[in-house]
Design an enzyme around this catalytic site. Structure first.
Site, PDB file in Angstrom:
ATOM      1  N   SER A 118      -8.083   4.261   9.104  1.00  0.00           N
ATOM      2  CA  SER A 118      -8.747   4.259   7.802  1.00  0.00           C
ATOM      3  C   SER A 118      -8.001   3.365   6.817  1.00  0.00           C
ATOM      4  O   SER A 118      -8.601   2.517   6.143  1.00  0.00           O
ATOM      5  CB  SER A 118      -8.827   5.684   7.254  1.00  0.00           C
ATOM      6  OG  SER A 118      -9.370   5.698   5.956  1.00  0.00           O
ATOM      7  N   HIS A 144       0.833  -1.202   0.000  1.00  0.00           N
ATOM      8  CA  HIS A 144       0.000   0.000   0.000  1.00  0.00           C
ATOM      9  C   HIS A 144       0.866   1.249   0.000  1.00  0.00           C
ATOM     10  O   HIS A 144       1.862   1.333   0.718  1.00  0.00           O
ATOM     11  CB  HIS A 144      -0.903   0.028   1.237  1.00  0.00           C
ATOM     12  CG  HIS A 144      -1.704   1.292   1.355  1.00  0.00           C
ATOM     13  ND1 HIS A 144      -2.859   1.496   0.636  1.00  0.00           N
ATOM     14  CD2 HIS A 144      -1.508   2.424   2.086  1.00  0.00           C
ATOM     15  CE1 HIS A 144      -3.345   2.694   0.918  1.00  0.00           C
ATOM     16  NE2 HIS A 144      -2.543   3.281   1.793  1.00  0.00           N
ATOM     17  N   LYS A 189      -9.068  -1.159   5.803  1.00  0.00           N
ATOM     18  CA  LYS A 189      -9.264  -1.700   4.452  1.00  0.00           C
ATOM     19  C   LYS A 189      -8.224  -2.764   4.121  1.00  0.00           C
ATOM     20  O   LYS A 189      -8.525  -3.767   3.477  1.00  0.00           O
ATOM     21  CB  LYS A 189      -9.234  -0.568   3.425  1.00  0.00           C
ATOM     22  CG  LYS A 189     -10.378   0.432   3.578  1.00  0.00           C
ATOM     23  CD  LYS A 189     -10.431   1.425   2.444  1.00  0.00           C
ATOM     24  CE  LYS A 189      -9.335   2.459   2.534  1.00  0.00           C
ATOM     25  NZ  LYS A 189      -9.574   3.465   3.583  1.00  0.00           N
ATOM     26  N   ASP A 240     -15.691   3.021   7.361  1.00  0.00           N
ATOM     27  CA  ASP A 240     -14.610   3.945   7.014  1.00  0.00           C
ATOM     28  C   ASP A 240     -15.053   4.914   5.921  1.00  0.00           C
ATOM     29  O   ASP A 240     -14.727   6.104   5.978  1.00  0.00           O
ATOM     30  CB  ASP A 240     -13.372   3.173   6.549  1.00  0.00           C
ATOM     31  CG  ASP A 240     -12.298   4.101   6.011  1.00  0.00           C
ATOM     32  OD1 ASP A 240     -11.762   4.892   6.798  1.00  0.00           O
ATOM     33  OD2 ASP A 240     -12.016   4.049   4.801  1.00  0.00           O
ATOM     34  N   ARG A 271     -15.108  13.339   7.620  1.00  0.00           N
ATOM     35  CA  ARG A 271     -13.808  13.929   7.950  1.00  0.00           C
ATOM     36  C   ARG A 271     -13.390  14.938   6.887  1.00  0.00           C
ATOM     37  O   ARG A 271     -12.815  15.977   7.189  1.00  0.00           O
ATOM     38  CB  ARG A 271     -12.745  12.827   8.059  1.00  0.00           C
ATOM     39  CG  ARG A 271     -12.844  11.968   9.315  1.00  0.00           C
ATOM     40  CD  ARG A 271     -11.969  10.752   9.210  1.00  0.00           C
ATOM     41  NE  ARG A 271     -10.573  11.129   9.010  1.00  0.00           N
ATOM     42  CZ  ARG A 271      -9.668  10.358   8.427  1.00  0.00           C
ATOM     43  NH1 ARG A 271     -10.011   9.155   7.940  1.00  0.00           N
ATOM     44  NH2 ARG A 271      -8.421  10.766   8.297  1.00  0.00           N
TER      45      ARG A 271
END
Length: 459
Positions: free
Chosen positions: A183, A82, A187, A161, A168
């Protein structure tokens, strides 16, 4: 237990219990808690903070708010990668086929771009026929047969989320370490991988602007992963300038193709790719089976996989398996190779219907490019149509910029610095001005460019 008591407790700086965190997330998911109450708690969290345990509970509550993929039937350690987002960041397109080529299964769910940073799914969707909409069954099948998969996040993956992030974004509660980490990791954990390598970007073109905050975010996400029983390593990398030679969806696909085919490789991009692949390999069961293998041995395997063309072959297999038209890849490679060998723009779009603007260096003296501000280049690409300000905005897959010169390159009067692509002719003039603002020069002969790797953090 009620939401007003929970808001009051956090407002006073007290630690929420696990039960209170799960009550909050369940209420958000079921829409039993009002948006204004959710916003109040988010602001209290921003002002008072969360402990490691609270952050972990928030992550897990969001993870289990929707579907959780079970990849155990793959029978191997599955690795995910990621990136926190950057300008010109096409590393996923290269890293995934390299790892699959080495025999390390990669299962990834990627997102679409928002703001100045692009998304992997937008890049892949620029390939005609490519399908990022993959069922759970096909997700596992592709990992088994191809060794890799990259799909869009399903609607029911960590739905809490999605709802929290939407609030947010409009209540100035985005930039909190616990909320950012939970967050991302909710995932990642819902996607089912056994191990995760994080590329945490740091600099003007990244969400985390300085090394201290980037490392803090990396530590927080690793803490969550360890508590969840997952292996996790974070690579902190520089994002003060664009990564590679291109910014824009189809353009970045073209650069990834060029990289894998051995036509042209940006050295900083190559170093980041090899470093990320090395860390992913070390977390895999292949490394456990070959415990005597050295870091040099792993890097050698990675470079051989790239330089032999094996990773490029795997990339084509991946594109075809998810419905992509291989002739499009062939056309990109042919156009890129032809233009590169003729000394023109390193990458050209095949049959692009739009406006093209070339930027030349017009200073009186020769110099070395000392800076190319990533944030400004990101705003430029957004202006050209390569990104979106809102999730519902349409993007121009062919829009973007090709950098003919990068930081550290010597330039003379009349040298071509960049080529911009856009269907918005009026945007080109402003984009040209932005590019001029992004670039600074030096006549210092001892100028040295910053390294791409800032730190590697692991437990």
């Amino acid at each position: 237990m009620n939401i007003i008591e929970i808001i009051e407790k956090k407002k006073q700086g007290k630690e929420l219990s696990t039960e209170e965190v799960y009550f909050f997330v369940e209420g958000v998911t079921n829409e039993e808690i009002r948006d204004y109450q959710t916003s109040a708690l988010l602001m209290a969290i921003c002002l008072k903070g969360m402990s490691h345990r609270e952050t972990y509970d928030l992550t897990m509550a969001m993870r289990y708010s929707g579907d959780v993929l079970n990849l155990s039937e793959i029978g191997r350690t599955v690795v995910d990668k990621h990136s926190t987002g950057g300008i010109g960041d096409k590393t996923t397109l290269i890293v995934e086929p390299v790892m699959a080529c080495l025999g390390v299964p990669v299962a990834k769910m990627s997102g679409r771009g928002l703001g100045i940073t692009g998304g992997t799914i937008d890049k892949l969707d620029s390939i005609p026929g490519f399908s990022s909409d993959v069922s759970d069954k096909d997700f596992i099948r592709l990992v088994k047969t191809v060794g890799m998969v990259d799909a869009a996040q399903t609607r029911n993956l960590a739905p809490a989320d999605k709802k929290l992030y939407a609030l947010r974004d409009v209540t100035a509660t985005v930039d909190n370490l616990s909320l950012i980490a939970s967050s991302i990791m909710s995932k990642k954990l819902a996607s089912g991988a056994d191990c995760i390598v994080l590329d945490v970007k740091c600099g003007s073109g990244a969400f985390m602007r300085d090394e201290e905050s980037a490392k803090a975010l990396a530590e927080e996400m690793i803490e969550i992963a360890v508590r969840a029983g997952k292996k996790c390593t974070a690579v902190v990398s520089d994002m003060n300038r664009p990564l590679g030679y291109t910014v824009g969806n189809a353009l970045e696909v073209a650069e990834a193709v060029m990289f894998l085919a051995g036509v042209k490789q940006d050295l900083r991009l190559r170093e980041l790719v090899i470093t990320l692949c090395n860390e992913m390999y070390v977390l895999s069961d292949l490394y456990d089976e070959k415990s005597d293998v050295s870091s040099d041995d792993i890097r050698k395997q990675i470079t051989e996989c790239i330089d032999s063309g094996a990773a490029y072959k795997k990339f084509r297999e991946f594109i075809k398996a998810q419905g992509g038209v291989l002739s499009f890849i062939d056309d990109l490679l042919a156009a890129s190779t032809e233009s590169y060998e003729s000394g023109n723009s390193p990458i050209m779009l095949s049959d692009y219907d739009g406006y093209i603007e070339e930027i030349y260096y017009n200073d009186d003296d020769a110099a070395v490019i000392a800076k190319m501000d990533a944030e400004t280049i990101g705003r430029l690409s957004l202006l050209l149509g390569a990104g979106r300000l809102r999730k519902e905005d349409e993007i121009d897959y062919g829009a973007g910029i090709v950098l003919n010169k990068v930081v550290g390159d010597y330039v003379e009067q009349g040298d071509l610095l960049a080529t911009m692509y856009s269907k918005k002719k009026r945007s080109l003039t402003k984009a040209k001005r932005l590019f001029t603002e992004a670039v600074t020069y030096t006549d210092n002969e001892e100028f040295s460019s910053e390294d791409i790797i800032i730190d590697i953090i692991k437990r």
